[in-house]
Scaffold this motif. Structure first.
Motif, short mmCIF file in Angstrom:
data_model
loop_
_atom_site.label_atom_id
_atom_site.label_comp_id
_atom_site.label_asym_id
_atom_site.label_seq_id
_atom_site.Cartn_x
_atom_site.Cartn_y
_atom_site.Cartn_z
N PHE A 26 -6.94 3.16 -6.43
CA PHE A 26 -8.26 3.27 -5.82
C PHE A 26 -8.25 4.41 -4.82
O PHE A 26 -7.21 4.90 -4.43
CB PHE A 26 -8.70 1.95 -5.15
CG PHE A 26 -7.90 1.52 -3.96
CD1 PHE A 26 -8.35 1.78 -2.68
CD2 PHE A 26 -6.69 0.85 -4.10
CE1 PHE A 26 -7.62 1.39 -1.57
CE2 PHE A 26 -5.96 0.44 -3.01
CZ PHE A 26 -6.42 0.72 -1.73
N GLY A 27 -9.46 4.84 -4.45
CA GLY A 27 -9.61 5.91 -3.47
C GLY A 27 -10.27 5.36 -2.23
O GLY A 27 -11.24 4.60 -2.32
N LEU A 28 -9.75 5.74 -1.09
CA LEU A 28 -10.27 5.26 0.18
C LEU A 28 -10.14 6.39 1.19
O LEU A 28 -9.07 6.63 1.72
CB LEU A 28 -9.47 4.03 0.63
CG LEU A 28 -9.94 3.30 1.87
CD1 LEU A 28 -11.29 2.64 1.62
CD2 LEU A 28 -8.93 2.24 2.26
N ALA A 29 -11.27 7.11 1.40
CA ALA A 29 -11.19 8.29 2.27
C ALA A 29 -12.55 8.63 2.86
O ALA A 29 -12.98 9.77 2.80
CB ALA A 29 -10.66 9.48 1.45
N GLY A 30 -13.24 7.64 3.38
CA GLY A 30 -14.57 7.91 3.89
C GLY A 30 -15.48 8.41 2.79
O GLY A 30 -16.27 9.32 2.99
N LEU A 63 0.84 -1.18 0.00
CA LEU A 63 0.00 0.00 0.00
C LEU A 63 0.88 1.24 0.00
O LEU A 63 1.74 1.41 0.86
CB LEU A 63 -0.91 0.01 1.24
CG LEU A 63 -1.83 1.21 1.38
CD1 LEU A 63 -2.84 1.25 0.24
CD2 LEU A 63 -2.54 1.17 2.72
N VAL A 64 0.66 2.10 -0.98
CA VAL A 64 1.35 3.39 -1.05
C VAL A 64 0.27 4.46 -0.95
O VAL A 64 -0.64 4.51 -1.78
CB VAL A 64 2.14 3.54 -2.37
CG1 VAL A 64 2.79 4.91 -2.44
CG2 VAL A 64 3.17 2.43 -2.50
N ILE A 65 0.35 5.29 0.06
CA ILE A 65 -0.67 6.30 0.31
C ILE A 65 -0.25 7.63 -0.30
O ILE A 65 0.86 8.11 -0.07
CB ILE A 65 -0.92 6.47 1.82
CG1 ILE A 65 -1.43 5.15 2.40
CG2 ILE A 65 -1.90 7.61 2.09
CD1 ILE A 65 -1.55 5.12 3.90
N ASP A 111 -11.52 16.37 -3.05
CA ASP A 111 -12.17 16.54 -4.34
C ASP A 111 -11.30 16.14 -5.53
O ASP A 111 -11.74 16.18 -6.67
CB ASP A 111 -12.71 17.97 -4.50
CG ASP A 111 -11.63 19.02 -4.55
OD1 ASP A 111 -10.59 18.85 -3.90
OD2 ASP A 111 -11.84 20.04 -5.24
N SER A 112 -10.06 15.70 -5.27
CA SER A 112 -9.15 15.23 -6.33
C SER A 112 -9.13 13.71 -6.46
O SER A 112 -8.57 13.18 -7.42
CB SER A 112 -7.72 15.70 -6.05
OG SER A 112 -7.67 17.09 -5.99
N ILE A 113 -9.73 13.01 -5.52
CA ILE A 113 -9.60 11.55 -5.47
C ILE A 113 -10.20 10.88 -6.70
O ILE A 113 -9.55 10.04 -7.34
CB ILE A 113 -10.22 10.99 -4.18
CG1 ILE A 113 -9.43 11.48 -2.96
CG2 ILE A 113 -10.25 9.46 -4.21
CD1 ILE A 113 -10.09 11.19 -1.63
N ILE A 114 -11.42 11.22 -7.06
CA ILE A 114 -12.06 10.55 -8.19
C ILE A 114 -11.28 10.81 -9.48
O ILE A 114 -11.07 9.90 -10.28
CB ILE A 114 -13.54 10.96 -8.31
CG1 ILE A 114 -14.33 10.31 -7.17
CG2 ILE A 114 -14.12 10.58 -9.66
CD1 ILE A 114 -15.79 10.66 -7.11
#
Length: 180
Positions: A28-32, A7-9, A15-18
């Motif tokens: 992938f995006g994982l942030a609540g 896992l590299v975070i 608002d940039s994740i998607i």
């Protein structure tokens, strides 16, 4: 760990994740992140890994004492939100762009609340608790603004990773439920 992958975070604005996932700069995006119909048009989602709550932070003594106060006839409270979050989406739909101020992050919204620029902040409950704990004079309303399910998001052409993450989430949930 469950997938046997490293896992590299990458820390980025919510608002940039998607965009990062769609363009391939993130797998992938994982942030609540909450599953919404609008987001489903852009990305695919894993099974839900947690439930969340959108909470409302106000100053102690605020005339806003319940969520219903925001909807009261003639109410024109200024609401602060984190840009691109479901709090932003829901509040803008409910109260209109003229009453909602978008901030880059939750901390900026809380600073604006403390400074009197806005009347409340709508944000996920876990960050809300941390902000209230660190800033004297703030409280979280007892009633939630919205309940939602969190999931990881994936590019539409990354079904293999999505399926593997779904299986890992399910295995972890079964393991956790079996150990209670």
């Amino acid at each position: 760990k469950e997938l046997g992958l490293e896992l590299v975070i990458s820390d980025m604005q919510f608002d940039s994740i998607i965009t990062a996932v769609k363009e391939g700069s993130a797998d992938f995006g994982l942030a609540g992140m909450t599953i919404t119909d609008e987001r489903k048009e852009e990305v695919d989602f894993s099974i839900s890994y947690a439930s969340g709550v959108q909470s409302i932070i106000v100053k102690e003594g605020s005339p806003i004492t319940t969520v219903d106060d925001l909807y009261a006839e003639g109410a024109a409270y200024k609401v602060g939100v984190q840009l691109g979050t479901t709090g932003d989406i829901y509040a803008t739909d409910d109260f209109g762009e003229e009453l909602v101020t978008q901030y880059t992050n939750g901390n900026e919204a809380v600073v604006a609340l403390l400074g009197g620029d806005i009347d409340c902040v709508i944000i996920d409950n876990e960050p809300a608790k941390a902000f209230v704990e660190k800033n004297e004079g703030l409280v979280i309303l007892e009633t939630s603004y919205a309940d939602e399910d969190y999931a990881a998001c994936f590019a539409k052409d990354n079904g293999a990773l999505k399926d593997a993450v779904d299986a890992a989430i399910a295995a972890i949930q079964c393991s956790f439920l079996g150990s209670s």
